[in-house]
Scaffold this motif. Structure first.
Motif, PDB file in Angstrom:
ATOM      1  N   GLY A 183     -11.139  -5.350   4.559  1.00 18.24           N
ATOM      2  CA  GLY A 183      -9.798  -5.896   4.379  1.00 18.24           C
ATOM      3  C   GLY A 183      -8.898  -5.023   3.535  1.00 18.24           C
ATOM      4  N   VAL A 184      -9.491  -4.257   2.615  1.00 21.72           N
ATOM      5  CA  VAL A 184      -8.659  -3.401   1.761  1.00 21.72           C
ATOM      6  C   VAL A 184      -7.989  -2.281   2.544  1.00 21.72           C
ATOM      7  N   TYR A 185      -8.503  -1.928   3.724  1.00 18.34           N
ATOM      8  CA  TYR A 185      -7.873  -0.851   4.506  1.00 18.34           C
ATOM      9  C   TYR A 185      -6.493  -1.249   5.024  1.00 18.34           C
ATOM     10  N   PRO A 186      -6.344  -2.348   5.767  1.00 24.74           N
ATOM     11  CA  PRO A 186      -4.979  -2.707   6.186  1.00 24.74           C
ATOM     12  C   PRO A 186      -4.066  -3.040   5.017  1.00 24.74           C
ATOM     13  N   LEU A 187      -4.622  -3.604   3.935  1.00 28.09           N
ATOM     14  CA  LEU A 187      -3.795  -3.843   2.755  1.00 28.09           C
ATOM     15  C   LEU A 187      -3.280  -2.525   2.178  1.00 28.09           C
ATOM     16  N   ARG A 188      -4.163  -1.527   2.073  1.00 25.09           N
ATOM     17  CA  ARG A 188      -3.741  -0.238   1.522  1.00 25.09           C
ATOM     18  C   ARG A 188      -2.764   0.454   2.460  1.00 25.09           C
ATOM     19  N   ALA A 189      -2.956   0.322   3.766  1.00 29.33           N
ATOM     20  CA  ALA A 189      -2.016   0.915   4.712  1.00 29.33           C
ATOM     21  C   ALA A 189      -0.627   0.290   4.573  1.00 29.33           C
ATOM     22  N   ALA A 190      -0.579  -1.022   4.349  1.00 25.78           N
ATOM     23  CA  ALA A 190       0.710  -1.693   4.151  1.00 25.78           C
ATOM     24  C   ALA A 190       1.394  -1.173   2.895  1.00 25.78           C
TER      25      ALA A 190
END
Length: 331
Positions: A183-190
């Protein structure tokens, strides 16, 4: 007269994870910027196997590794729940630190590590490899050039199939769960593409009925500029690693956003009213690029505090998801 090449940075490794064995250490050992010196793990036998495999020393424990004067930097590849403990011990020992993602289990742990690194004048990096891939810089260029117009929505997903039942990522005591792992990947991309000030407008988590461990989830974010972000992640899906920026003039999709192999030629798809353009970019090794930047940061005294601020911002969002999510227990 040619200047002499810089001496390689000397690396010690704490943790004998699959990521270390499969990806990080094979890359380190072929890079002139690095010399692998020693490895330590919870199991002496496994550390000895790593040492033989990668041609370095095996230390009896992580404390002994941190006492070595021939180690300049440390890669922390322990379970997530131990990231802060070992990263901060390494920083206090005067070592630069590359910590496996996520940087900790919450924003307080992220802030603590960043503050300590700044206080000691040491480089601290989080092993989000995808941020170093040139395809994302190209996305930002296309957005700046107006190819999608005014962005209105951002959609991202990072999902993987179920893991073996004994996988450490199913252990909540060690920082397991889908939110901290994928989940931290799409959060970091945002955070990377939409900038600061993101807020969690809503979230749902599918959780294991036996202990509440999160298995998958969805998050809705809002940005100060009015962009809505819809994010999906989990351990319960066929593989997906993608994001889309959608504006009033077009839509831009990255088809292999987070884990492209080093030989993969990225495909960016730009869809406009009456045309579609498919941009094939050169292959790039995002891990080697991260490691090269980390070596440079270690030699130059840290640098790039923006990425550390983004690390904290990402963990702030993780905390907000935990506070606000509606949980749906599943068997």
């Amino acid at each position: 007269m040619t200047a002499p090449a810089a001496r390689p940075m000397r690396l010690g490794v704490i943790g004998t994870s699959s990521m270390a064995e499969r990806r990080v250490l094979p890359t380190v050992t072929r890079m002139p910027e690095w010399e692998l010196v020693a490895v330590a793990g919870r199991a002496a036998k496994k550390a000895a196997r790593f040492a033989e495999q990668f041609g370095c020393a095996a230390e009896e424990d992580a404390g002994a590794l941190l006492e070595r004067t021939d180690v300049d930097a440390v890669y922390v590849s322990t379970p997530t729940g131990l990231h802060r403990h070992w990263a901060e011990r390494a920083l206090r020992a005067g070592k630069h630190v590359l910590v496996e993602k996520p940087i900790g289990v919450d924003a307080a742990e992220a802030r603590s590590q960043c503050a300590l690194a700044a206080e000691r004048g040491l480089a601290l990096r989080e092993n989000f490899m995808f941020l170093h891939h040139p395809q994302h810089a190209r996305v930002r260029e296309l957005m700046a050039d107006g190819r999608v117009g005014r962005p209105a929505s951002f959609r991202a997903a990072f999902c993987i199939p179920p893991l073996p039942q004994d996988d450490i990522r199913y252990d909540a005591r060690l920082g397991g769960g889908a939110l901290l792992d994928v989940g931290v990947y799409p959060l970091r991309a945002a955070v990377h593409l939409l900038g600061p000030g993101l807020e969690v407008a809503g979230a749902t988590l599918r959780t294991r009925a036996s202990d509440g461990l999160d298995l998958s989830g969805q998050v809705l974010l809002t940005s100060p500029s009015g962009v809505l972000a819809e994010l999906a992640f989990g351990f319960e899906h066929a593989y997906a690693s993608t994001y889309t920026v959608w504006g009033d003039r077009g839509r831009l999709t990255v088809t292999r956003a987070f884990t492209p192999p080093a030989t993969h030629q990225p495909l960016l798809v730009v869809e406009e009213q009456d045309r579609e353009e498919r941009l094939v970019l050169p292959a790039a090794d995002q891990l080697a690029l991260l490691l090269a930047e980390f070596a440079h940061a270690g030699r130059s005294g840290g640098g790039d505090t923006r990425r550390l601020m983004d690390s904290v911002a990402t963990m702030d969002l993780v905390d907000a998801v935990r506070r606000t999510a509606r949980r749906m227990p599943v068997c």
